[in-house]
Scaffold this motif. Structure first.
Motif, PDB file in Angstrom:
ATOM      1  N   ASP A  30      88.553  21.286  21.784  1.00  0.00           N
ATOM      2  CA  ASP A  30      88.950  22.357  22.716  1.00  0.00           C
ATOM      3  C   ASP A  30      88.491  23.749  22.281  1.00  0.00           C
ATOM      4  OD1 ASP A  30      90.667  20.790  24.692  1.00  0.00           O
ATOM      5  OD2 ASP A  30      91.623  20.275  22.786  1.00  0.00           O
ATOM      6  N   VAL A  31      87.517  23.821  21.405  1.00  0.00           N
ATOM      7  CA  VAL A  31      86.953  25.114  21.012  1.00  0.00           C
ATOM      8  C   VAL A  31      86.005  25.600  22.108  1.00  0.00           C
ATOM      9  CG1 VAL A  31      85.395  26.272  19.386  1.00  0.00           C
ATOM     10  CG2 VAL A  31      87.187  24.740  18.534  1.00  0.00           C
ATOM     11  N   GLY A  80      90.664  23.460  15.854  1.00  0.00           N
ATOM     12  CA  GLY A  80      90.863  23.165  17.261  1.00  0.00           C
ATOM     13  C   GLY A  80      91.395  24.340  18.062  1.00  0.00           C
ATOM     14  N   SER A  81      90.956  24.414  19.324  1.00  0.00           N
ATOM     15  CA  SER A  81      91.444  25.381  20.317  1.00  0.00           C
ATOM     16  C   SER A  81      91.109  26.834  19.992  1.00  0.00           C
ATOM     17  CB  SER A  81      92.961  25.231  20.520  1.00  0.00           C
ATOM     18  OG  SER A  81      93.271  23.928  20.980  1.00  0.00           O
ATOM     19  N   CYS A  82      90.153  27.069  19.111  1.00  0.00           N
ATOM     20  CA  CYS A  82      89.700  28.437  18.879  1.00  0.00           C
ATOM     21  C   CYS A  82      88.837  28.905  20.052  1.00  0.00           C
ATOM     22  CB  CYS A  82      88.876  28.531  17.589  1.00  0.00           C
ATOM     23  SG  CYS A  82      89.852  28.369  16.076  1.00  0.00           S
ATOM     24  N   VAL A  83      88.780  30.209  20.241  1.00  0.00           N
ATOM     25  CA  VAL A  83      87.918  30.817  21.246  1.00  0.00           C
ATOM     26  C   VAL A  83      87.063  31.870  20.549  1.00  0.00           C
ATOM     27  CG1 VAL A  83      87.800  32.169  23.371  1.00  0.00           C
ATOM     28  CG2 VAL A  83      89.580  30.425  23.097  1.00  0.00           C
ATOM     29  N   ILE A  84      85.755  31.782  20.735  1.00  0.00           N
ATOM     30  CA  ILE A  84      84.814  32.738  20.128  1.00  0.00           C
ATOM     31  C   ILE A  84      84.026  33.376  21.251  1.00  0.00           C
ATOM     32  CG2 ILE A  84      82.890  33.026  18.524  1.00  0.00           C
ATOM     33  CD1 ILE A  84      83.895  30.469  17.100  1.00  0.00           C
ATOM     34  N   GLY A  86      93.308  27.660  16.724  1.00  0.00           N
ATOM     35  CA  GLY A  86      93.956  28.540  17.679  1.00  0.00           C
ATOM     36  C   GLY A  86      93.585  30.008  17.577  1.00  0.00           C
ATOM     37  N   VAL A  87      92.705  30.367  16.668  1.00  0.00           N
ATOM     38  CA  VAL A  87      92.324  31.777  16.491  1.00  0.00           C
ATOM     39  C   VAL A  87      91.360  32.194  17.596  1.00  0.00           C
ATOM     40  CG1 VAL A  87      90.954  33.312  15.007  1.00  0.00           C
ATOM     41  CG2 VAL A  87      92.756  31.904  14.015  1.00  0.00           C
ATOM     42  N   ARG A  88      91.480  33.438  18.021  1.00  0.00           N
ATOM     43  CA  ARG A  88      90.567  34.027  19.000  1.00  0.00           C
ATOM     44  C   ARG A  88      89.708  35.078  18.306  1.00  0.00           C
ATOM     45  NH1 ARG A  88      92.199  32.685  24.239  1.00  0.00           N
ATOM     46  NH2 ARG A  88      90.821  34.307  25.081  1.00  0.00           N
ATOM     47  N   ILE A  89      88.399  34.885  18.401  1.00  0.00           N
ATOM     48  CA  ILE A  89      87.430  35.816  17.813  1.00  0.00           C
ATOM     49  C   ILE A  89      86.684  36.479  18.953  1.00  0.00           C
ATOM     50  CG2 ILE A  89      85.322  35.992  16.415  1.00  0.00           C
ATOM     51  CD1 ILE A  89      86.436  33.640  14.767  1.00  0.00           C
ATOM     52  N   GLY A  90      86.559  37.794  18.911  1.00  0.00           N
ATOM     53  CA  GLY A  90      85.968  38.535  20.014  1.00  0.00           C
ATOM     54  C   GLY A  90      84.461  38.391  20.115  1.00  0.00           C
ATOM     55  N   SER A  91      83.881  39.208  20.975  1.00  0.00           N
ATOM     56  CA  SER A  91      82.436  39.247  21.162  1.00  0.00           C
ATOM     57  C   SER A  91      81.805  40.244  20.194  1.00  0.00           C
ATOM     58  CB  SER A  91      82.110  39.660  22.602  1.00  0.00           C
ATOM     59  OG  SER A  91      82.575  38.699  23.530  1.00  0.00           O
ATOM     60  N   ASN A  92      80.537  39.982  19.850  1.00  0.00           N
ATOM     61  CA  ASN A  92      79.766  40.862  18.961  1.00  0.00           C
ATOM     62  C   ASN A  92      80.467  41.059  17.620  1.00  0.00           C
ATOM     63  OD1 ASN A  92      77.973  41.223  21.175  1.00  0.00           O
ATOM     64  ND2 ASN A  92      79.291  42.866  21.950  1.00  0.00           N
ATOM     65  N   VAL A  93      80.988  39.964  17.098  1.00  0.00           N
ATOM     66  CA  VAL A  93      81.679  39.958  15.812  1.00  0.00           C
ATOM     67  C   VAL A  93      80.782  39.294  14.770  1.00  0.00           C
ATOM     68  CG1 VAL A  93      83.627  38.927  14.557  1.00  0.00           C
ATOM     69  CG2 VAL A  93      83.995  39.980  16.794  1.00  0.00           C
ATOM     70  N   ILE A  94      80.835  39.784  13.544  1.00  0.00           N
ATOM     71  CA  ILE A  94      80.195  39.112  12.412  1.00  0.00           C
ATOM     72  C   ILE A  94      81.298  38.683  11.451  1.00  0.00           C
ATOM     73  CG2 ILE A  94      78.643  39.344  10.445  1.00  0.00           C
ATOM     74  CD1 ILE A  94      77.097  41.462  12.026  1.00  0.00           C
ATOM     75  N   ILE A  95      81.340  37.382  11.172  1.00  0.00           N
ATOM     76  CA  ILE A  95      82.246  36.836  10.164  1.00  0.00           C
ATOM     77  C   ILE A  95      81.422  36.597   8.903  1.00  0.00           C
ATOM     78  CG2 ILE A  95      83.845  34.990   9.565  1.00  0.00           C
ATOM     79  CD1 ILE A  95      84.773  36.559  11.992  1.00  0.00           C
ATOM     80  N   GLY A  96      81.745  37.272   7.809  1.00  0.00           N
ATOM     81  CA  GLY A  96      80.977  37.141   6.577  1.00  0.00           C
ATOM     82  C   GLY A  96      81.041  35.738   6.006  1.00  0.00           C
ATOM     83  N   MET A  97      79.996  35.363   5.288  1.00  0.00           N
ATOM     84  CA  MET A  97      79.940  34.007   4.732  1.00  0.00           C
ATOM     85  C   MET A  97      81.098  33.792   3.756  1.00  0.00           C
ATOM     86  SD  MET A  97      76.648  34.124   2.210  1.00  0.00           S
ATOM     87  CE  MET A  97      76.571  35.211   0.781  1.00  0.00           C
ATOM     88  N   GLY A  98      81.648  32.580   3.830  1.00  0.00           N
ATOM     89  CA  GLY A  98      82.763  32.215   2.972  1.00  0.00           C
ATOM     90  C   GLY A  98      84.103  32.796   3.378  1.00  0.00           C
ATOM     91  N   SER A  99      84.160  33.519   4.469  1.00  0.00           N
ATOM     92  CA  SER A  99      85.423  34.126   4.896  1.00  0.00           C
ATOM     93  C   SER A  99      86.380  33.063   5.427  1.00  0.00           C
ATOM     94  CB  SER A  99      85.172  35.173   5.988  1.00  0.00           C
ATOM     95  OG  SER A  99      84.401  36.250   5.487  1.00  0.00           O
ATOM     96  N   TYR A 103      92.401  33.680   9.460  1.00  0.00           N
ATOM     97  CA  TYR A 103      93.718  33.167   9.824  1.00  0.00           C
ATOM     98  C   TYR A 103      94.264  33.782  11.104  1.00  0.00           C
ATOM     99  CZ  TYR A 103      94.028  31.456   4.975  1.00  0.00           C
ATOM    100  OH  TYR A 103      93.807  30.823   3.781  1.00  0.00           O
ATOM    101  N   THR A 104      93.772  34.975  11.471  1.00  0.00           N
ATOM    102  CA  THR A 104      94.335  35.698  12.607  1.00  0.00           C
ATOM    103  C   THR A 104      93.230  36.134  13.559  1.00  0.00           C
ATOM    104  OG1 THR A 104      94.233  37.789  11.383  1.00  0.00           O
ATOM    105  CG2 THR A 104      96.283  36.533  11.242  1.00  0.00           C
ATOM    106  N   ASP A 105      93.628  36.534  14.761  1.00  0.00           N
ATOM    107  CA  ASP A 105      92.661  36.936  15.785  1.00  0.00           C
ATOM    108  C   ASP A 105      91.812  38.118  15.312  1.00  0.00           C
ATOM    109  OD1 ASP A 105      93.876  34.994  17.285  1.00  0.00           O
ATOM    110  OD2 ASP A 105      94.798  36.366  18.732  1.00  0.00           O
ATOM    111  N   VAL A 106      90.580  38.157  15.836  1.00  0.00           N
ATOM    112  CA  VAL A 106      89.617  39.201  15.470  1.00  0.00           C
ATOM    113  C   VAL A 106      89.184  39.907  16.758  1.00  0.00           C
ATOM    114  CG1 VAL A 106      87.364  39.686  14.457  1.00  0.00           C
ATOM    115  CG2 VAL A 106      88.805  37.862  13.485  1.00  0.00           C
TER     116      VAL A 106
END
Length: 220
Positions: free
Chosen positions: A141-142, A158-162, A177-190, A193-196
């Motif tokens: 459900d991602v 499961g159920s994350c939204v990017i 279940g975490v929601r990550i916004g648009s035009n986001v960079i998640i650093g390697m190894g990060s 736990y919470t929405d971005v």
């Protein structure tokens, strides 16, 4: 070149995508010829296949019969070329390694690339021109937005939204279940736990906002 595949981008990632396409084509016989598209490189061949700039006669004459996939790792570049292909009316391919595990209920939109040993789970949704790199897991459900790049060995619960145009760095872990916004960079190894929110760079464990993503450049 009727029913050929054009891999748009002939750099290092382009060679990886070409390898995936070769394995897929050996198993399916889908394409009559594999070629590169590149608007910078001057050589006529690259990595054992022919290479053309997008505006060349050879490509423009084949737009009705061939399919295209983008092989650039920068989300903003993928968006730029994706819009160019759309404006030209080009048909998009989906390139999936033969070793990838794709649920029958997953939906992959055009231009998606799934690299070796990935898992795309039940009811996952990949938008246009999404890339999932080697040994990454996309949980049930991602939903992954257009042009987003998921680097190697990422695990998305499961159920994350990017959102659109984001980049998930190597080895990142995303809690379910975490929601990550648009035009986001998640650093390697990060470890997220919470929405971005949109338009930020986050790093660390736990991942925290480091700074705004003002220039939308992963590779500098």
């Amino acid at each position: 070149m009727t029913a050929g595949l054009f891999v748009y981008g002939a750099g290092g990632f382009g060679k990886e995508v070409m390898d995936i396409a070769r394995r897929q084509n050996a198993a399916s016989g889908r394409w009559t010829e594999l070629c590169f598209v590149d608007d910078v490189r001057p050589e006529p061949t690259r990595y054992g296949v022919r290479l053309f700039p997008f505006e060349s006669r050879e490509i423009q004459d084949q737009l009705d019969g061939a399919t295209f996939v983008i092989a650039l790792g920068e989300p903003s570049s993928r968006e730029k070329l994706g819009k160019r292909l759309s404006e030209a009316g080009a048909e998009l391919a989906t390139v999936i390694d033969t070793s990838a595990l794709i649920s029958g209920s997953a939906l992959l939109q055009g231009g998606s690339v799934v690299a070796p040993l990935c898992s795309i789970s039940s009811d996952a949704r990949l938008g246009l021109h999404v890339c999932v790199n080697t040994m990454s897991i996309v949980g049930h459900d991602v939903h992954v937005g257009d042009y987003t790049v998921i680097s190697s060995m990422v695990n998305i619960g499961g159920s994350c939204v990017i959102g659109n145009g984001s980049y998930i760095g190597m080895g990142a872990l995303i809690k379910e279940g975490v929601r990550i916004g648009s035009n986001v960079i998640i650093g390697m190894g990060s470890v997220v736990y919470t929405d971005v929110p949109d338009d930020v760079i986050v790093v660390g464990n736990p991942a925290r906002v480091a700074r705004p993503n003002t220039d939308r450049k992963v590779f500098k």
